[in-house]
Design a protein around this motif. Structure first.
Motif: not given
Length: 64
Positions: A31-34, A41-44
């Motif tokens: 997980p990546v949180i800003f 995840v689809w952005l990756s």
């Protein structure tokens, strides 16, 4: 002053590393949180495609 081939090669390596990190995020579901926004995840997946494409194009350009 750096030659264009050297700059293209360095940029290709950077884009390849970015694509690899995004691929690892896809495989391990990291997980990546800003702030309060969780990056989907689809952005990756898109980042792997774009980063990989740019790395290949720059690598070929550096080898000419």
């Amino acid at each position: 002053m750096l030659k264009h081939k050297t700059i293209h090669l360095v940029a290709a390596v950077i884009f390849a590393l970015i694509a690899l990190l995004h691929l690892l995020r896809l495989v391990y579901s990291i997980p990546v949180i800003f702030g309060t926004w969780q990056v989907p995840v689809w952005l990756s997946f898109i980042a792997v495609l774009v980063g990989g494409y740019l790395a290949i194009i720059l690598w070929k350009s550096a080898k000419k």
